[in-house]
Design a protein around this motif. Structure first.
Motif: not given
Length: 160
Positions: A36-41, A53-66
């Protein structure tokens, strides 16, 4: 109206991103992101995407935070959340924050394709609705001008 929508696929599992991309690339302009951090950038640099289309569980910013971040930035694009079976609480949070749909990780690609197509159809309907509202406003404005013009003519005729 843009008929081919852009799709950002966000997942920290490269094989998942590649499989989803391969399944969807014929109908969408697919952009792949490992986090998510990469797409936010990219968004902060001026990029935009029609569907996420995003996964919920990811390192860094998770899907919910995104998802929350998108909504705070008034980005109202459809967000489809991919969730594991054990992540029902996160899934409920996704619904609360306006996700378009949720897909469990044990999905069939046909279901993913159908849901992403539904999001695309939703966007097309929004575009059509926006265009119709503009046309409606123009018609009302024209009507008001005609009404005013006819009223002046009527008043002049009434005086004679």
């Amino acid at each position: 109206m843009n008929e081919v929508h852009s799709l950002a696929i966000i997942d920290d599992e490269p094989e998942m991103v590649d499989m989803l991309s391969e399944a969807l690339t014929d109908n969408f302009v697919v952009n792949k992101f490992p986090s998510a951090d990469a797409v936010v950038e990219q968004i902060q640099a001026g990029a935009s995407y029609d569907i996420y289309l995003t996964d919920i569980s990811m390192p860094g910013t998770n899907g919910i935070e995104f998802l929350k971040w998108l909504r705070l930035k008034d980005i109202m694009a459809p967000v489809i959340v991919i969730t594991g079976f054990a992540e029902k609480e996160n899934a409920m949070q996704a619904i609360e924050h306006g996700s378009f749909a949720m897909i469990e990780k044990s999905f069939h690609f046909g279901n993913v394709f159908a849901i992403v197509n539904r999001a695309s159809a939703y966007l097309l309907l929004q575009e059509i609705t926006d265009e119709l509202l503009i046309r409606y406003s123009e018609l009302i404005e024209t009507f008001d001008k005609q009404k005013e013009r006819l009223s002046k003519i009527y008043n002049r005729l009434k005086q004679h």
